[in-house]
Design a protein around this motif. Structure first.
Motif, short mmCIF file in Angstrom:
data_model
loop_
_atom_site.label_atom_id
_atom_site.label_comp_id
_atom_site.label_asym_id
_atom_site.label_seq_id
_atom_site.Cartn_x
_atom_site.Cartn_y
_atom_site.Cartn_z
N PHE A 1 30.48 -17.33 33.20
CA PHE A 1 31.08 -17.53 31.86
C PHE A 1 31.23 -19.01 31.58
CE2 PHE A 1 31.95 -13.16 32.55
CZ PHE A 1 32.09 -12.58 31.31
N SER A 2 31.41 -19.33 30.30
CA SER A 2 31.69 -20.72 29.95
C SER A 2 33.18 -20.96 30.10
CB SER A 2 31.25 -21.00 28.52
OG SER A 2 32.05 -20.22 27.65
N ASP B 1 23.55 -19.99 33.17
CA ASP B 1 23.61 -21.35 32.60
C ASP B 1 24.31 -22.35 33.51
OD1 ASP B 1 22.20 -20.73 30.44
OD2 ASP B 1 23.71 -21.39 28.96
N ASN B 2 25.47 -21.91 34.08
CA ASN B 2 26.21 -22.82 34.96
C ASN B 2 25.37 -23.22 36.17
OD1 ASN B 2 28.68 -23.22 33.67
ND2 ASN B 2 29.42 -21.20 34.32
N SER C 1 36.10 -18.18 26.24
CA SER C 1 35.13 -18.10 27.32
C SER C 1 34.11 -17.01 27.01
CB SER C 1 35.88 -17.78 28.60
OG SER C 1 34.98 -17.51 29.61
N ILE D 1 27.54 -16.52 29.79
CA ILE D 1 26.39 -17.39 29.58
C ILE D 1 25.33 -17.23 30.68
CG2 ILE D 1 27.55 -19.21 28.21
CD1 ILE D 1 27.91 -20.73 30.87
#
Lengths: 278, 361
Positions: free
Chosen positions: A25-26, A40-41, A34, A37
């Motif tokens: 998650f963002s 992505d991280n 949040s 994603i």
């Protein structure tokens, strides 16, 4: 079972799983919630120069601290296991760094390293050598941290070796010497193999500590200069509590745990055939 | 297996002390080559220390040691031509039986084919063939003992030192191993120096017994001789189960100062009419024979009688013995007197009428 399970789930399983979930998650910021994603991280992580820098630092940190602290602890244990005068005092002296909190240890070493009037520079001065800023130079900062960690750890591991040595019957040494075995041969062929279970235990602890022992970095260098002495766990702390990017910190944590699990399993397989259990 | 010849061992005026405690106090001892010598004595008498000095694991405080005529006082254990079996066997727990046996051969860099030949020979000799791949922890006490012997055998040394090797085994196994070790020594022809606190082991196995007490040698003699003619009161009371009974001369109705008499229980006979009168206080059946405990005046005499006996506690008995079975010692020094005091000789000449008891004279 239930009370134990509740405690275990609340404080171990749930946070661990939550960390893994968070890494997908963002980070929530202000009104932005949040959101999921995906990888992505992890993508960010692969392109994060600082991450690679601290990982490489951590690699060297481990490469130096693990073998050196183990070898040193074994040597000290062999020495203080012998019948010598002031043996009790020596054992205590070796163990003292373990009792001290790492922050206090860092303060002692700050004094050693201080350019100009630190202990090391004072000794160098006697030989006419120039002042050296050990913690301030990118070339030496990491090694200065490694020295502190070894100093702190060796005494602790020594206790385990000492305990193991005391369970080994001295008649083995006598039997070997009657057969003409030298001190080195006896160590190599008998003593060291018999200490293998201890070496396994100590080395797993050393691996964990090479990721875990970062307190002195807060006091001494704060990871600097230019991340030269920063380690993975220290970086996670900075990401989480200085930059407040908790999702990315979770991602870094997942990577670190995966690394530790991988190393621990590897060690078991590596050592298994070499360890003689009584 | 090549036949080895033993070497002699000589201790000259050996002194060994740790701080204030003296373990050996002027020990001089000659151990014959190729013979089985037992160092016997109660715990703390210095017998193990003597063995460790011979092995070189300990150095004497003063005095000299010779092996095969050569001075070895300062030399390392490995250079003394000795092999040693420890009480705890000292097997390396992480090594297999085979590796334990050839440990010393590896140290000395002996090649593989030669190692294998010696290992096979020793394993066959000791019946360890099937166990060579096991670890010591997977063996019984007797098997571990054999492995320790195997290690000593393959070393092909002239002298075997054994420090109470059987004390960790059960009684039955101990009997078997006693014979095995004895026959091994005879087959190999080595000098065996065997430390034990068990007189049965010493008497049944050894050619020569060295009896020690308080860091000194009490007597050096073949088992028979040490039993038949103990040179000191200590030797008299240490050898034999039950030990020799000792008493003052007045039991025979004679007053001689500073003389203690000794008599073995099997030499006392219970008769209808005898010179000594007493009362049975206890009867102990031992199967083949029985021990009768009698009180004569205020002394307790033990008497071994064969077969069944009708005697019971409280019966009045007469005791008799042959005068040549009497032993006489100096009460102060504890040394054996060369001859029985003549008063006793004279009294025993009157055997026909019997010794007169003090209370009847």
């Amino acid at each position: 079972m239930t009370p134990a399970m509740i405690l275990l789930i609340t404080f171990t399983h749930y946070p661990a799983i939550q960390t893994i979930i968070n890494s997908f998650f963002s980070t929530a910021r202000g009104r932005r919630k949040s959101v999921f994603i995906g990888w992505d991280n992890y993508q960010t992580l692969l392109q994060d120069d600082v991450f690679w820098k601290v990982l490489i630092n951590n690699f060297w940190y481990a490469v130096w601290t693990i073998p050196l602290s183990i070898v040193l602890s074994l040597a000290m244990a062999l020495w203080v296991n012998d019948k010598l005068k002031g043996r009790g005092f020596l054992r205590m002296a070796y163990f003292t760094p373990t009792v001290l909190p790492l922050i206090a240890v860092a303060n002692i070493w700050l004094f050693f390293y201080t350019p100009g009037f630190g202990l090391i520079d004072q000794i160098r001065g006697l030989f006419g050598l120039a002042e050296q800023n050990w913690m301030g130079s990118p070339d030496t900062a990491l090694y200065a941290m490694i020295a502190v960690a070894i100093w702190k750890e060796a005494g602790f591991f020594m206790i385990f070796y000492l305990a193991a040595l005391q369970t080994i019957s001295p008649t083995l040494r006598e039997a070997a010497s009657i057969e003409g075995a030298s001190k080195f041969y006896y160590f190599h062929r008998v003593l060291f193999p018999l200490l293998m279970p201890t070496t396994l235990f100590v080395s797993i602890n050393a691996v964990i500590n090479s990721f875990r022992l970062v307190d002195h970095i807060f006091v001494m260098t704060e990871g600097g200069p230019n991340n030269a002495s920063s380690l993975l766990l220290f970086y996670i702390y900075k990401v989480a509590f200085d930059y407040w990017d908790t999702a990315y910190a979770a991602t870094l944590t997942v990577v670190m745990i995966a690394l530790l699990i991988f190393l621990a399993i590897g060690q078991f397989f590596f050592f298994d055939r070499r360890v003689h259990y009584k | 297996m090549t036949s080895l010849s033993g070497k002699s061992v000589a201790l000259r005026d050996i002194q060994k002390s740790w701080g204030k405690t003296t373990a050996l106090d002027g020990v001089t001892l000659d151990i014959e080559a190729g013979k089985f010598t037992a160092l016997l004595g109660p715990s703390g008498c210095g017998k193990s220390t003597a063995l460790r000095l011979i092995s070189g694991l300990e150095a004497p405080t003063s005095g000299g040691i010779k092996i095969g005529g050569e001075e070895v006082t300062g030399t390392a254990p490995a250079a003394r031509d000795i092999a040693m079996v420890f009480q705890s066997y000292a097997l390396f727990p992480h090594l297999s039986v085979a590796e334990n046996i050839i440990f010393g051969l590896r140290v000395r860099g002996i090649n593989r084919s030669e190692r294998d030949v010696k290992l096979t020979a020793a394993a066959d000799l000791l019946g360890l063939r099937a166990l060579l791949d096991r670890k010591p922890s997977q063996l019984s006490g007797g098997q571990q003992q054999r492995v320790a012997l195997g290690r000593a055998i393959v070393a092909e040394k002239s002298i075997f030192l054994m420090d109470e090797p059987l004390s960790n085994l059960d009684a039955k196994l101990r009997g078997e191993m006693r014979e095995e070790i004895r026959s091994l020594q005879q087959r190999l022809g080595v000098t065996m120096i065997y430390v034990t606190h068990d007189q049965v082991e010493a008497v049944t196995m050894a050619d020569c017994v060295v009896l020690m007490n308080h860091g000194r040698v009490e007597q050096v003699a073949p088992p028979r001789q040490i039993y038949d003619a103990p040179q000191t009161l200590f030797a008299a009371k240490f050898i034999g189960t039950p030990p020799m009974m000792t008493f003052a001369t007045n039991m025979l109705g004679i007053e001689i100062e500073n003389v203690t008499l000794g008599l073995r229980p099997e030499c006392v006979k219970i008769t209808q009419v005898g010179p000594i009168r007493g009362e049975v206080t206890h009867v102990e059946y031992l199967g083949a024979d029985a021990m009768i405990e009698c009180r004569v005046q205020d002394t307790i005499l033990m008497c071994r009688v064969p077969g069944k006996t009708d005697l019971t506690s409280g019966s009045a008995v007469s005791l008799n013995f042959a005068p040549e079975d009497l032993h006489a010692f100096d009460s102060t020094t504890g040394r054996r007197l060369k001859h029985l005091p003549f008063e006793i000789e004279a009294a025993s000449a009157l055997q026909a009428t019997g010794f007169t008891q003090a209370d009847q004279s």
